[in-house]
Write a protein that holds these residues in place. Structure first.
Motif: not given
Length: 152
Positions: A94, A98, A103, A107
């Motif tokens: 993570r 980004d 990204e 997650r």
């Protein structure tokens, strides 16, 4: 191999992981990074050949993990030798990924990890939809690692 340098924000996030004793700083090891990325590629290549949903999920998860290990090695980090290594790897992903679409995939890795743990430690198997998601995440993370300058 020309790695994309980490931004200041990415560096600060990774330093926080080091200070929290989730990651250790080690010499960057591009040979190790390449080896992990090759393993990830091999796992991704094998996915279409597998028929078991649970086995495909595990192989896709392992491809995600290998990609994360490749990034750690390339940038000179490793997870600490303590419980929660996969969770720490997810935090690192993570930090490094980004921007979309990586990204979102970074997650998702944490969700994949929790589902894998339920399958592995509680005998709660994953379903076809979760497996499809795991495969998408694995491919996205792998492709994102290539865009950061890693190669197989």
């Amino acid at each position: 191999m020309a790695l994309t340098p980490l931004t200041r924000v990415q560096q600060a996030t990774v330093v926080a992981l080091v200070e929290a004793h989730r990651l250790d700083i080690v010499p960057a090891d591009l040979a190790r990074a390449t080896s992990f990325l090759r393993q990830a590629q091999e796992r991704l290549d094998q996915l279409p050949l597998l028929t078991s949903v649970t086995v495909r999920y595990g192989v896709a998860y392992d491809a995600c993990h290998d990609t994360g290990e490749a990034l750690l090695a390339a940038y000179g980090f490793r997870t600490t030798n303590a419980p929660g290594q996969h969770e720490a790897l997810g935090r690192y992903l993570r930090a490094v990924f980004d921007k979309p679409p990586a990204e979102k995939a970074a997650r998702e890795f944490d969700r994949l990890r929790r589902a894998r743990n339920q399958d592995r430690y509680e005998a709660k198997p994953v379903g076809a939809a979760a497996t499809e998601k795991a495969e998408q995440v694995a491919r996205t993370l792998f492709d994102a690692a290539l865009t950061r300058g890693l190669s197989t």
